[in-house]
Scaffold this motif. Structure first.
Motif, mmCIF file in Angstrom:
data_model
loop_
_atom_site.group_PDB
_atom_site.id
_atom_site.type_symbol
_atom_site.label_atom_id
_atom_site.label_comp_id
_atom_site.label_asym_id
_atom_site.label_seq_id
_atom_site.Cartn_x
_atom_site.Cartn_y
_atom_site.Cartn_z
ATOM 1 N N ALA A 1 -14.319 29.653 -2.926
ATOM 2 C CA ALA A 1 -13.668 30.905 -3.295
ATOM 3 C C ALA A 1 -14.631 32.088 -3.288
ATOM 4 O O ALA A 1 -14.299 33.173 -2.795
ATOM 5 C CB ALA A 1 -13.016 30.766 -4.670
ATOM 6 N N LYS A 2 -15.834 31.903 -3.818
ATOM 7 C CA LYS A 2 -16.741 33.041 -3.990
ATOM 8 C C LYS A 2 -17.605 33.294 -2.753
ATOM 9 O O LYS A 2 -17.605 34.376 -2.196
ATOM 10 C CB LYS A 2 -17.635 32.813 -5.217
ATOM 11 N N ALA A 3 -18.343 32.268 -2.315
ATOM 12 C CA ALA A 3 -19.300 32.464 -1.226
ATOM 13 C C ALA A 3 -18.704 32.215 0.150
ATOM 14 O O ALA A 3 -19.365 32.459 1.155
ATOM 15 C CB ALA A 3 -20.517 31.557 -1.428
ATOM 16 N N ALA A 4 -17.471 31.712 0.212
ATOM 17 C CA ALA A 4 -16.800 31.418 1.483
ATOM 18 C C ALA A 4 -17.595 30.431 2.324
ATOM 19 O O ALA A 4 -17.622 30.515 3.552
ATOM 20 C CB ALA A 4 -16.540 32.710 2.256
ATOM 21 N N ARG A 5 -18.248 29.477 1.660
ATOM 22 C CA ARG A 5 -18.939 28.414 2.373
ATOM 23 C C ARG A 5 -17.981 27.249 2.592
ATOM 24 O O ARG A 5 -16.923 27.182 1.985
ATOM 25 C CB ARG A 5 -20.161 27.947 1.573
ATOM 26 N N LEU A 6 -18.388 26.326 3.466
ATOM 27 C CA LEU A 6 -17.548 25.154 3.706
ATOM 28 C C LEU A 6 -17.380 24.369 2.417
ATOM 29 O O LEU A 6 -18.372 24.011 1.770
ATOM 30 C CB LEU A 6 -18.180 24.268 4.792
ATOM 31 N N ASP A 7 -16.135 24.112 2.049
ATOM 32 C CA ASP A 7 -15.843 23.383 0.813
ATOM 33 C C ASP A 7 -15.910 21.881 1.105
ATOM 34 O O ASP A 7 -14.913 21.229 1.416
ATOM 35 C CB ASP A 7 -14.462 23.760 0.283
ATOM 36 N N THR A 8 -17.111 21.337 0.998
ATOM 37 C CA THR A 8 -17.357 19.943 1.366
ATOM 38 C C THR A 8 -16.617 18.987 0.452
ATOM 39 O O THR A 8 -16.072 17.973 0.912
ATOM 40 C CB THR A 8 -18.869 19.644 1.323
ATOM 41 N N TYR A 9 -16.583 19.275 -0.827
ATOM 42 C CA TYR A 9 -15.940 18.371 -1.775
ATOM 43 C C TYR A 9 -14.427 18.321 -1.529
ATOM 44 O O TYR A 9 -13.823 17.252 -1.626
ATOM 45 C CB TYR A 9 -16.229 18.815 -3.209
ATOM 46 N N ARG A 10 -13.830 19.446 -1.222
ATOM 47 C CA ARG A 10 -12.391 19.444 -0.949
ATOM 48 C C ARG A 10 -12.092 18.652 0.323
ATOM 49 O O ARG A 10 -11.096 17.928 0.398
ATOM 50 C CB ARG A 10 -11.887 20.879 -0.804
ATOM 51 N N ALA A 11 -12.964 18.787 1.321
ATOM 52 C CA ALA A 11 -12.779 18.030 2.558
ATOM 53 C C ALA A 11 -12.906 16.537 2.306
ATOM 54 O O ALA A 11 -12.114 15.737 2.823
ATOM 55 C CB ALA A 11 -13.799 18.486 3.596
ATOM 56 N N ALA A 12 -13.900 16.138 1.503
ATOM 57 C CA ALA A 12 -14.067 14.722 1.182
ATOM 58 C C ALA A 12 -12.865 14.194 0.417
ATOM 59 O O ALA A 12 -12.381 13.088 0.675
ATOM 60 C CB ALA A 12 -15.352 14.524 0.364
ATOM 61 N N ASN A 13 -12.365 15.001 -0.525
ATOM 62 C CA ASN A 13 -11.184 14.606 -1.284
ATOM 63 C C ASN A 13 -9.986 14.409 -0.362
ATOM 64 O O ASN A 13 -9.222 13.444 -0.492
ATOM 65 C CB ASN A 13 -10.883 15.682 -2.329
ATOM 66 N N SER A 14 -9.832 15.308 0.606
ATOM 67 C CA SER A 14 -8.720 15.215 1.551
ATOM 68 C C SER A 14 -8.814 13.942 2.396
ATOM 69 O O SER A 14 -7.821 13.231 2.593
ATOM 70 C CB SER A 14 -8.711 16.448 2.462
ATOM 71 N N LEU A 15 -10.011 13.621 2.889
ATOM 72 C CA LEU A 15 -10.194 12.416 3.713
ATOM 73 C C LEU A 15 -9.908 11.149 2.921
ATOM 74 O O LEU A 15 -9.282 10.209 3.425
ATOM 75 C CB LEU A 15 -11.617 12.393 4.270
ATOM 76 N N LEU A 16 -10.362 11.110 1.681
ATOM 77 C CA LEU A 16 -10.159 9.913 0.865
ATOM 78 C C LEU A 16 -8.684 9.729 0.526
ATOM 79 O O LEU A 16 -8.187 8.595 0.482
ATOM 80 C CB LEU A 16 -10.995 10.003 -0.413
ATOM 81 N N ARG A 17 -7.978 10.819 0.311
ATOM 82 C CA ARG A 17 -6.541 10.702 0.041
ATOM 83 C C ARG A 17 -5.777 10.264 1.288
ATOM 84 O O ARG A 17 -4.792 9.520 1.196
ATOM 85 C CB ARG A 17 -5.999 12.036 -0.488
ATOM 86 N N MET A 18 -6.208 10.697 2.442
ATOM 87 C CA MET A 18 -5.590 10.243 3.685
ATOM 88 C C MET A 18 -5.801 8.751 3.878
ATOM 89 O O MET A 18 -4.913 8.036 4.347
ATOM 90 C CB MET A 18 -6.165 11.027 4.867
ATOM 91 N N ALA A 19 -6.997 8.264 3.504
ATOM 92 C CA ALA A 19 -7.271 6.825 3.613
ATOM 93 C C ALA A 19 -6.442 6.044 2.605
ATOM 94 O O ALA A 19 -5.928 4.958 2.909
ATOM 95 C CB ALA A 19 -8.762 6.567 3.391
ATOM 96 N N LEU A 20 -6.291 6.573 1.406
ATOM 97 C CA LEU A 20 -5.503 5.899 0.379
ATOM 98 C C LEU A 20 -4.037 5.813 0.781
ATOM 99 O O LEU A 20 -3.374 4.792 0.553
ATOM 100 C CB LEU A 20 -5.646 6.639 -0.954
ATOM 101 N N ASP A 21 -3.521 6.857 1.404
ATOM 102 C CA ASP A 21 -2.116 6.899 1.808
ATOM 103 C C ASP A 21 -1.838 6.115 3.083
ATOM 104 O O ASP A 21 -0.675 5.909 3.435
ATOM 105 C CB ASP A 21 -1.660 8.345 1.996
ATOM 106 N N GLY A 22 -2.889 5.685 3.783
ATOM 107 C CA GLY A 22 -2.685 4.962 5.027
ATOM 108 C C GLY A 22 -2.673 5.858 6.241
ATOM 109 O O GLY A 22 -2.432 5.383 7.352
ATOM 110 N N LYS A 23 -2.913 7.136 6.085
ATOM 111 C CA LYS A 23 -2.976 8.034 7.243
ATOM 112 C C LYS A 23 -4.231 7.736 8.060
ATOM 113 O O LYS A 23 -4.204 7.788 9.281
ATOM 114 C CB LYS A 23 -2.955 9.492 6.781
#
Length: 554
Positions: A450-472
């Motif tokens: 939100a502040k520095a507009a850097r790549l949000d690595t933690y959000r990306a990791a969270n997204s990948l892990l949820r995709m794996a959990l859901d079977g995507k």
């Protein structure tokens, strides 16, 4: 008049520490002086609401990593990936459930004991049980497991009440979700019957499902194994492919009862009761409701749900009491127990959530006047299962992760994530690390801080892990010897039986059969993750890498 005591400064940090100490006040391990003791965290802690005496009685408790461990894992996230061969994706369950590691069992009791005496005895037993584990040689290799005595008490109640225990596991990680100590206790000590349900069979090839069944039945004589999926083909809007060969499955608005899996559970119960309980009403219910459509978003029906509370402290089991078959449902969090019960009932009777620990207490639901189900809260058994696998299984809440890169490494070394996600290296390099995977996905999806507009690595990791959990992003592990005997399992008669439970159409069966031959290769058909259309809020089941590109081959 005496002067009032001057107030001392109280920082926000001190207040946070005070609240944390208050949460863990009743934790049995807090008084342990062992050098092996770690901090304990409640992963599903609920703020106390007005009118609720103890909102966190069944809060899941796990050991927290130390700051030193956290630092080492973050440094390791910058190292290159080492692809794992398909052979190395075979797992032997005996490696993760040593004979010395068992689950806590209820200590002996009798009706002459008061509630206070019973509670004190169980508290003492559980404290000694944990101390014994801490002193064992396996302690340093043990993963997260349930530390809340109240949750284990729910398991004890279900094991006492049930005539048949239904253990539900995710077939993708079947060997790591089936504790042999539970089988030994139920079948050999309590002399009860046990049914193992391989759930979510729509996410893996039929040959792997058949292989897991054969392996587990050989390992546990007398164990009945059935298949189940709450997403049969007729409840989906069919398979479609995009330009990259993506397989996307979407749920229909109107659902039908999963009659195939429910029928197999009924047949297994018929073999067990052997006519001692009349199950004709259950059979009629399946026949009638298999043709009725219902809305997936219907309100949960609670009219036939009886919440068993403190009155279950004293319970003497009587087999098939009053002509009623009691089936206990046990499994780890996120394995699909509540979804299975809803599917068997033909309507929504148990609320479902992806958050581990959503079911706080066991619930007794009458399926028919002669059959009742007891849903036990999901709990994690003591084991040496690697923590990344526990996270991918859903045993530990992804939102509570302090360091996701170790799990991303485990996933990326077994699947070609850059090819599946169709993303470029963030630094235009040829080598990938877990951090690069997360940065590349954040860049592709536009995840910025939100502040520095850097790549949000933690959000990306969270997204990948949820995709794996859901079977995507579909990762599944094989039983021992599967690679050498692949041809045997792909041509066995059990394949037809599995596909019947999956309720697949002929077109889908032919498509699956064609892809299953290349399940160990990284072909172009393995680009099965909808990287462009993936959304955290989208109601769909995207099966990424379902049968192809499941592993790197050295």
């Amino acid at each position: 008049m005496p002067q009032a005591r001057r107030k001392t400064p109280f920082s926000g940090k001190a207040k946070k520490q005070q609240l944390q100490a208050k949460k863990n006040k009743n934790l049995l391990l807090s008084s342990s002086t062992s050098s092996n003791a770690y901090d304990v965290v409640s992963v599903n802690y609920q703020p106390k609401a007005r009118g609720r005496s103890d909102a966190n009685r069944y809060a899941l408790k796990f050991y927290r990593e130390t700051d030193e461990e956290l630092k080492m894992k973050k440094e390791d996230a910058l190292k290159c990936l080492n692809p794992v061969s398909e052979k190395d994706m075979e797992i032997d369950p005996s490696d993760y459930f040593p004979a010395e590691i068992s689950f806590p069992k209820r200590p002996p009791w009798d009706f002459t004991m008061s509630v206070t005496q019973l509670d004190a005895q169980e508290q003492k037993y559980f404290r000694e049980y944990i101390d014994q584990l801490q002193a064992s040689e396996h302690w340093k290799d043990m993963s997260y497991f349930e530390l809340n005595l109240e949750t284990w008490r729910q398991l004890w109640r279900v094991l006492e009440m049930c005539d048949v225990l239904l253990l539900i596991v995710d077939v993708r990680f079947a060997g790591m979700m089936f504790p042999p100590s539970l089988y030994e206790y139920v079948v050999k000590e309590q002399k009860k019957d046990m049914i193992l349900v391989l759930n979510k069979i729509d996410l893996v090839p039929a040959s792997v499902v058949a292989a897991w069944k054969e392996y587990l039945m050989k390992r546990c004589p007398g164990l009945k194994v059935v298949y189940f999926t709450s997403c049969p083909g007729y409840n989906l809007r069919g398979a479609s492919s995009d330009k990259a060969g993506l397989q996307v499955r979407r749920r229909k608005g109107r659902q039908r009862m999963c009659a195939e899996g429910a029928t197999k559970i009924l047949e297994a119960c018929k073999d067990i009761v052997n006519g001692q309980v009349d199950l004709t009403t259950w059979e009629k219910k399946i026949a009638e409701e298999s043709k009725i459509e219902f809305d997936e978003d219907d309100e949960t029906e609670v009219g036939e749900t009886i919440i068993q509370q403190a009155d279950t402290s004293y319970y003497s089991h009587e087999k098939y009491k009053n002509g009623i078959l009691t089936i206990g449902c046990v499994g780890q969090p996120n394995v699909g127990k509540s979804s299975l019960m809803n599917a068997i009932m033909g309507r929504k009777v148990v609320s479902v959530s992806k958050t581990p620990g959503h079911t706080k207490h066991f619930q007794t639901i009458f399926l028919t006047p002669q059959v009742r189900l007891c849903d036990c809260p999901g709990l994690v058994f003591p084991s040496k299962v690697p923590r990344p696998i526990q996270i991918l299984m859903g045993s530990y809440p992804i939102a509570q992760l302090r360091e996701p890169y170790t799990t991303i490494r485990y996933l990326a070394e077994r699947l070609d994530l850059p090819k599946l996600l169709r993303m470029d290296h963030p630094d235009n390099d040829d080598t990938w690390s877990p951090r690069d995977i997360c940065d590349g996905w954040a860049k592709k999806r536009g995840y910025l801080t939100a502040k520095a507009a850097r790549l949000d690595t933690y959000r990306a990791a969270n997204s990948l892990l949820r995709m794996a959990l859901d079977g995507k992003i579909c990762l599944w592990l094989r039983p021992p010897g599967f690679t050498e005997e692949r041809a045997k399992y792909e041509s066995c008669e059990e394949i037809k039986y599995v596909k019947w439970v999956q309720a697949l159409t002929n077109d889908v069966i032919e498509s699956d059969s064609g892809n299953s031959d290349n399940s160990g290769n990284n072909s172009e058909s393995g680009k099965d993750t909808d990287a462009d259309s993936e959304s955290d809020d989208e109601e769909q089941t995207a099966i990424a890498n379902k049968f192809a590109a499941l592993a790197h081959v050295d």
